[in-house]
Design a protein around this motif. Structure first.
Motif, PDB file in Angstrom:
ATOM      1  N   ASP A  10       0.803  -1.230   0.000  1.00  0.00           N
ATOM      2  CA  ASP A  10       0.000   0.000   0.000  1.00  0.00           C
ATOM      3  C   ASP A  10       0.832   1.276   0.000  1.00  0.00           C
ATOM      4  OD1 ASP A  10      -2.701  -0.976  -0.166  1.00  0.00           O
ATOM      5  OD2 ASP A  10      -2.484  -1.698   1.885  1.00  0.00           O
ATOM      6  N   PHE A  11       1.981   1.217  -0.656  1.00  0.00           N
ATOM      7  CA  PHE A  11       2.693   2.430  -0.999  1.00  0.00           C
ATOM      8  C   PHE A  11       2.306   2.833  -2.426  1.00  0.00           C
ATOM      9  CE2 PHE A  11       5.428   0.835   2.357  1.00  0.00           C
ATOM     10  CZ  PHE A  11       5.791   1.996   3.026  1.00  0.00           C
ATOM     11  N   ALA A  12       2.463   4.103  -2.734  1.00  0.00           N
ATOM     12  CA  ALA A  12       2.242   4.589  -4.102  1.00  0.00           C
ATOM     13  C   ALA A  12       3.367   5.556  -4.451  1.00  0.00           C
ATOM     14  CB  ALA A  12       0.889   5.278  -4.232  1.00  0.00           C
ATOM     15  N   ARG A  13       3.935   5.354  -5.616  1.00  0.00           N
ATOM     16  CA  ARG A  13       4.992   6.271  -6.070  1.00  0.00           C
ATOM     17  C   ARG A  13       4.344   7.443  -6.791  1.00  0.00           C
ATOM     18  NH1 ARG A  13      10.027   3.387  -8.218  1.00  0.00           N
ATOM     19  NH2 ARG A  13      10.203   3.212  -5.935  1.00  0.00           N
ATOM     20  N   LEU A  14       4.554   8.636  -6.259  1.00  0.00           N
ATOM     21  CA  LEU A  14       3.991   9.859  -6.810  1.00  0.00           C
ATOM     22  C   LEU A  14       5.111  10.699  -7.403  1.00  0.00           C
ATOM     23  CD1 LEU A  14       1.611  10.795  -3.840  1.00  0.00           C
ATOM     24  CD2 LEU A  14       1.156   9.263  -5.769  1.00  0.00           C
ATOM     25  N   ALA A  15       4.761  11.557  -8.351  1.00  0.00           N
ATOM     26  CA  ALA A  15       5.797  12.348  -9.021  1.00  0.00           C
ATOM     27  C   ALA A  15       5.266  13.726  -9.380  1.00  0.00           C
ATOM     28  CB  ALA A  15       6.277  11.639 -10.296  1.00  0.00           C
ATOM     29  N   VAL A  16       6.192  14.644  -9.532  1.00  0.00           N
ATOM     30  CA  VAL A  16       5.921  15.972 -10.093  1.00  0.00           C
ATOM     31  C   VAL A  16       6.864  16.164 -11.274  1.00  0.00           C
ATOM     32  CG1 VAL A  16       5.870  18.459  -9.697  1.00  0.00           C
ATOM     33  CG2 VAL A  16       5.258  16.892  -7.846  1.00  0.00           C
ATOM     34  N   THR A  38       6.635   9.784 -19.877  1.00  0.00           N
ATOM     35  CA  THR A  38       7.196   8.497 -20.284  1.00  0.00           C
ATOM     36  C   THR A  38       8.262   8.031 -19.296  1.00  0.00           C
ATOM     37  OG1 THR A  38       6.791   9.066 -22.607  1.00  0.00           O
ATOM     38  CG2 THR A  38       8.311   7.256 -22.171  1.00  0.00           C
ATOM     39  N   GLN A  39       9.104   8.964 -18.852  1.00  0.00           N
ATOM     40  CA  GLN A  39      10.112   8.624 -17.843  1.00  0.00           C
ATOM     41  C   GLN A  39       9.458   8.154 -16.544  1.00  0.00           C
ATOM     42  OE1 GLN A  39      13.207  11.654 -17.198  1.00  0.00           O
ATOM     43  NE2 GLN A  39      12.655  12.527 -19.190  1.00  0.00           N
ATOM     44  N   ALA A  40       8.391   8.853 -16.149  1.00  0.00           N
ATOM     45  CA  ALA A  40       7.720   8.502 -14.900  1.00  0.00           C
ATOM     46  C   ALA A  40       7.087   7.120 -14.989  1.00  0.00           C
ATOM     47  CB  ALA A  40       6.663   9.551 -14.575  1.00  0.00           C
ATOM     48  N   ALA A  41       6.469   6.814 -16.115  1.00  0.00           N
ATOM     49  CA  ALA A  41       5.851   5.499 -16.279  1.00  0.00           C
ATOM     50  C   ALA A  41       6.894   4.392 -16.216  1.00  0.00           C
ATOM     51  CB  ALA A  41       5.092   5.450 -17.598  1.00  0.00           C
ATOM     52  N   ALA A  42       8.051   4.638 -16.809  1.00  0.00           N
ATOM     53  CA  ALA A  42       9.136   3.653 -16.756  1.00  0.00           C
ATOM     54  C   ALA A  42       9.652   3.463 -15.335  1.00  0.00           C
ATOM     55  CB  ALA A  42      10.271   4.083 -17.682  1.00  0.00           C
ATOM     56  N   ASP A  43       9.411   4.453 -14.489  1.00  0.00           N
ATOM     57  CA  ASP A  43       9.846   4.408 -13.095  1.00  0.00           C
ATOM     58  C   ASP A  43       8.732   3.929 -12.171  1.00  0.00           C
ATOM     59  OD1 ASP A  43      11.803   4.715 -11.142  1.00  0.00           O
ATOM     60  OD2 ASP A  43      11.214   6.766 -10.693  1.00  0.00           O
ATOM     61  N   ASP A  44       7.659   3.367 -12.747  1.00  0.00           N
ATOM     62  CA  ASP A  44       6.551   2.788 -11.976  1.00  0.00           C
ATOM     63  C   ASP A  44       5.795   3.815 -11.143  1.00  0.00           C
ATOM     64  OD1 ASP A  44       6.883  -0.257 -12.471  1.00  0.00           O
ATOM     65  OD2 ASP A  44       8.890   0.411 -11.911  1.00  0.00           O
ATOM     66  N   VAL A  45       5.699   5.035 -11.647  1.00  0.00           N
ATOM     67  CA  VAL A  45       4.956   6.091 -10.960  1.00  0.00           C
ATOM     68  C   VAL A  45       3.462   5.870 -11.153  1.00  0.00           C
ATOM     69  CG1 VAL A  45       4.404   8.557 -11.013  1.00  0.00           C
ATOM     70  CG2 VAL A  45       6.792   7.797 -11.031  1.00  0.00           C
ATOM     71  N   ALA A  46       2.696   6.030 -10.086  1.00  0.00           N
ATOM     72  CA  ALA A  46       1.242   5.871 -10.162  1.00  0.00           C
ATOM     73  C   ALA A  46       0.551   7.154 -10.593  1.00  0.00           C
ATOM     74  CB  ALA A  46       0.692   5.408  -8.812  1.00  0.00           C
ATOM     75  N   VAL A  47       0.953   8.281 -10.001  1.00  0.00           N
ATOM     76  CA  VAL A  47       0.305   9.568 -10.269  1.00  0.00           C
ATOM     77  C   VAL A  47       1.381  10.626 -10.466  1.00  0.00           C
ATOM     78  CG1 VAL A  47      -1.243  11.357  -9.377  1.00  0.00           C
ATOM     79  CG2 VAL A  47      -1.728   8.955  -8.900  1.00  0.00           C
ATOM     80  N   MET A  48       1.172  11.476 -11.501  1.00  0.00           N
ATOM     81  CA  MET A  48       2.157  12.517 -11.798  1.00  0.00           C
ATOM     82  C   MET A  48       1.452  13.835 -12.055  1.00  0.00           C
ATOM     83  SD  MET A  48       4.989  12.541 -14.802  1.00  0.00           S
ATOM     84  CE  MET A  48       6.389  13.663 -14.754  1.00  0.00           C
ATOM     85  N   ALA A  49       1.942  14.894 -11.433  1.00  0.00           N
ATOM     86  CA  ALA A  49       1.358  16.224 -11.577  1.00  0.00           C
ATOM     87  C   ALA A  49       2.292  17.129 -12.366  1.00  0.00           C
ATOM     88  CB  ALA A  49       1.095  16.834 -10.206  1.00  0.00           C
ATOM     89  N   PHE A  50       1.691  18.006 -13.184  1.00  0.00           N
ATOM     90  CA  PHE A  50       2.428  19.001 -13.962  1.00  0.00           C
ATOM     91  C   PHE A  50       1.977  20.393 -13.534  1.00  0.00           C
ATOM     92  CE2 PHE A  50       2.696  15.163 -16.480  1.00  0.00           C
ATOM     93  CZ  PHE A  50       3.998  15.187 -16.950  1.00  0.00           C
ATOM     94  N   PRO A  51       2.667  21.462 -13.951  1.00  0.00           N
ATOM     95  CA  PRO A  51       2.307  22.805 -13.487  1.00  0.00           C
ATOM     96  C   PRO A  51       0.958  23.303 -14.027  1.00  0.00           C
ATOM     97  CG  PRO A  51       4.595  22.739 -14.184  1.00  0.00           C
ATOM     98  CD  PRO A  51       3.970  21.450 -14.631  1.00  0.00           C
ATOM     99  N   ALA A  86      -0.591   3.686 -23.663  1.00  0.00           N
ATOM    100  CA  ALA A  86      -0.002   2.450 -23.168  1.00  0.00           C
ATOM    101  C   ALA A  86       0.643   2.615 -21.792  1.00  0.00           C
ATOM    102  CB  ALA A  86       1.040   1.947 -24.169  1.00  0.00           C
ATOM    103  N   LEU A  87       0.388   3.757 -21.130  1.00  0.00           N
ATOM    104  CA  LEU A  87       1.067   4.039 -19.873  1.00  0.00           C
ATOM    105  C   LEU A  87       0.103   3.922 -18.691  1.00  0.00           C
ATOM    106  CD1 LEU A  87       3.130   7.192 -20.948  1.00  0.00           C
ATOM    107  CD2 LEU A  87       3.791   4.778 -21.082  1.00  0.00           C
ATOM    108  N   PRO A  88       0.503   3.252 -17.620  1.00  0.00           N
ATOM    109  CA  PRO A  88      -0.382   3.121 -16.451  1.00  0.00           C
ATOM    110  C   PRO A  88      -0.444   4.372 -15.587  1.00  0.00           C
ATOM    111  CG  PRO A  88       1.703   2.032 -16.027  1.00  0.00           C
ATOM    112  CD  PRO A  88       1.745   2.494 -17.459  1.00  0.00           C
ATOM    113  N   THR A  89       0.528   5.263 -15.727  1.00  0.00           N
ATOM    114  CA  THR A  89       0.612   6.443 -14.867  1.00  0.00           C
ATOM    115  C   THR A  89      -0.535   7.409 -15.126  1.00  0.00           C
ATOM    116  OG1 THR A  89       3.020   6.277 -14.835  1.00  0.00           O
ATOM    117  CG2 THR A  89       2.064   8.390 -14.198  1.00  0.00           C
ATOM    118  N   VAL A  90      -1.157   7.858 -14.046  1.00  0.00           N
ATOM    119  CA  VAL A  90      -2.189   8.892 -14.139  1.00  0.00           C
ATOM    120  C   VAL A  90      -1.480  10.242 -14.203  1.00  0.00           C
ATOM    121  CG1 VAL A  90      -4.116  10.018 -12.967  1.00  0.00           C
ATOM    122  CG2 VAL A  90      -3.895   7.527 -12.896  1.00  0.00           C
TER     123      VAL A  90
END
Length: 664
Positions: A10-16, A38-51, A86-90
């Motif tokens: 129950d951890f989640a990898r998050l990214a900005v 694409t980099q974040a998805a390759a790093d198994d990130v679940a959720v990624m936020a942009f500005p 094809a990417l799982p990252t939100v």
């Protein structure tokens, strides 16, 4: 699911993502966004936020009302959406969006070629350097609940929670910049509605002091909401006509800053952090005021819509945790914070004891001094308490009571310690009374044929306690307890004797690993006083922890119950967060991998589970009064911990056995 995959616990990898941008160049901005996604998805990130407004750039001003720019932004969104197929990252991207002949500052939530929802900004700043109300409408003015966007019918509105079906504790809410600067941010209601990850797309130009304020704001919002908070802001490429931009990204969890970007960089950045969703859920369950707030705001919470999606991340491969896990959760790793912790613990212990002495009218203390760690800490607290009350330290009667297996080293350390503290020192040889007790009860022990069983051991412990209480009666004093939190957790104390029973115990909520640092802190700072034997404290710290009850060989406590470093880790994880054993082992392996093999971690954890959950609670149900020291909890039946004395450990042992043999 593999044991050694962070999503299994129950951890989640998050990214900005902080991409380089060009003002009013959506195609370029889309390229940069896609590259980071694409980099974040390759790093198994679940959720990624942009500005905020990242596809257009925030600083477009009146260009936002130009059709070419708005059409370009939709085309840029289409490119990002196609790349996400094809990417799982939100991904959560910012853009201006036309809805019902009005323009909204929006966050678009998308994944795997699907737009999950569009969230408009609620609060539009129009003060100082901000003029957003000139170009945009507030999300509260929207008249529709869905919009057609790139051929999809999409939920539209600020009250949306996006939930991962295959990681149910991941519940996402999005707000935009100014929303979090308001007295009651939209994310506060979202958290009460169940959102665990709060995302903020921000632009936020930089001025002196603003970075620190943002850090405080985001950290405190995550703490108030018992949530993770992911914050992005605009950086290199935004217009500097009148403003500057630093590109500050923050990820916080329940008030703790996990990661921050490097500010003022002329390059794209990707920052990630692994968030413990179970910890957040546990805190909400524990803090009943959170549930009361849900009830009070039930009407507002009913307006939230829930949108489901599937992450479908690969859980069949090893995926190590990317997060600092403290080896000693009771002891801060940072020296400055550790010193502050030690000072605070002493103040709490001394305050508790001085209040008890003052309220009882008793001015004398009786302390059993073994030359070991726990009694040393109790004696140091007693000395400081007498100082605080303006009483002489000779009002403390320190008693060392050598038995059949007492070593010369600990006996001498007890004498030196009492002399260093300046208390009244007494020595009582308990061997004659113990021998008489063994005879009285018909025990088969004799000098010719020794029998070293549990009765032989406990007769010595009982005699020491009896002498202390009767001495306290004689002197009009109070017996000060020495037993610590770690011993109570493991049941490593003899029922009704000194490490369990006393008139008052200052150590009952202090774990062994913290006591070691408390004693060292006094030694290193010379707090016993000028000219005193401070070295005795260091010698005590270097002494093997042992009950010294059986002659002939040194009894190592840690050889029996496991290393206290691991057991305190297990205790904190169990008592503070309620983690199951498999997750505790996963975290311990991450923290201690270079010291203990997983097989040893599992072995020691099994000892903890068996001793903590079955067989020891009856001792904890009748402990003496003691001050609670830390938020890591205590085991007082009147405070933090209420449990049946006859419970079973089967479910915890079964969970521990989830660890495959090949990993152990």
């Amino acid at each position: 699911m593999r044991f050694d995959n962070l999503y299994s616990h129950d951890f989640a990898r998050l990214a900005v993502g902080l991409p380089l941008c060009r003002v009013a160049d959506p195609a370029f901005n889309a390229e940069q966004t896609i590259s980071l996604l694409t980099q974040a998805a390759a790093d198994d990130v679940a959720v990624m936020a942009f500005p905020e407004l990242g596809l257009s750039a925030y600083s477009c001003d009146d260009l936002f009302h130009q059709r070419a720019l708005l059409d370009g932004c939709e085309a840029a969104l289409a490119a990002v959406l196609a790349a996400s197929a094809a990417l799982p990252t939100v991904a959560v991207v910012g853009m201006p969006l036309r809805v019902e002949q009005r323009l909204f500052n929006c966050a678009v939530v998308l994944q795997r070629g699907r737009i999950l929802g569009v969230v408009p900004k609620t609060f539009l700043p129009s003060y100082g350097e901000f003029y957003e109300a000139r170009q945009f409408s507030s999300g509260e003015e929207a008249t529709v609940a869905t919009v057609s966007l790139l051929g999809q019918q999409v939920p539209f509105g600020s009250r949306q929670i996006f939930t991962a079906e295959d990681l149910p504790l991941l519940r996402l809410h999005v707000e935009i910049c100014e929303d979090v600067w308001t007295p009651i941010p939209p994310s506060s209601f979202a958290a009460l509605a169940g959102a665990t990850v709060l995302v903020n797309l921000s632009a936020s130009n930089v001025v002196i002091g603003k970075a620190g304020y943002r850090r405080q704001l985001v950290s405190q919002q995550s703490a108030r909401c018992l949530a993770a908070y992911v914050y992005s802001s605009a950086g290199a490429g935004e217009s500097t006509t009148d403003l500057a931009w630093d590109g500050q990204a923050l990820i916080c969890e329940n008030g703790e800053l996990l990661v921050e970007s490097e500010r003022f960089q002329r390059r794209s950045q990707l920052v990630t952090a692994d968030v413990d969703l179970e910890r957040l859920a546990r805190e909400r369950m524990r803090q009943t005021s959170f549930g009361q707030s849900v009830r009070l705001h039930a009407a507002q919470l009913a307006a939230f819509r829930h949108v489901d999606f599937r992450l479908a991340l690969d859980r069949d491969k090893p995926l190590a945790l990317r997060r600092r896990v403290e080896r000693f959760p009771y002891v801060p790793a940072d020296p400055g914070r550790r010193d502050e912790r030690c000072q605070e613990v002493y103040n709490i212990q001394v305050q508790g004891l001085t209040q008890r002495l003052a309220s009882s009218g008793i001015h004398k203390l009786v302390v059993g001094v073994s030359g070991g760690l726990d009694s040393t800490q109790a004696l140091l607290v007693a000395a400081r308490a007498m100082d605080a009350l303006g009483l002489p330290r000779t009002n403390i009667i320190g008693v060392t009571m050598p038995g059949f297996a007492t070593g010369e080293r600990t006996r001498e350390q007890a004498r030196r310690l009492m002399a260093a503290v300046g208390c009244e020192a007494r020595e009582i040889d308990i061997r004659p009374s113990c021998t008489q007790m063994l005879k009285n009860i018909g025990h088969p022990h004799s000098d010719a044929k020794p029998v070293y069983d549990v009765t032989f051991e406990n007769v010595q412990a009982g005699e020491r306690t009896s002498h202390l209480f009767r001495l306290a009666n004689l002197e009009g004093g109070m017996v000060l307890g020495t037993g610590d939190l770690s011993e109570l957790a493991l049941g490593w104390c003899t029922y009704g004797v000194g490490d369990h029973m006393s008139h008052y115990n200052v150590n009952a909520s202090v774990p062994k690993t913290l006591i070691q640092h408390l004693v060292r802190w006094v030694a290193e700072r010379g707090l016993l006083g000028a000219g005193t034997d401070t070295q005795v404290l260091l010698d005590i710290l270097d002494t093997e922890i042992s009950p010294e009850l059986v002659p002939g060989s040194l009894q190592s406590t840690q050889a029996t119950v496991g290393a206290y470093a691991l057991q305190d880790f297990n205790l904190f994880s169990t008592l503070r967060y309620g983690y199951a054993p498999a997750k505790i082992a996963f975290l311990a392996q991450h923290a201690w991998h270079d010291t203990y093999a997983l097989a040893e971690i599992k072995r020691v954890l099994r000892i903890f589970v068996q001793r903590f959950f079955k067989g020891s609670q009856f001792k904890r149900s009748c402990v003496p009064n003691a001050p609670k020291v830390g938020s890591g909890g205590s085991l007082s039946p009147r405070g933090d911990w209420r449990a049946p004395s006859d419970s079973e450990a089967a479910v915890w042992l079964a969970d521990l056995d989830r660890i495959p043999d090949e990993h152990a």
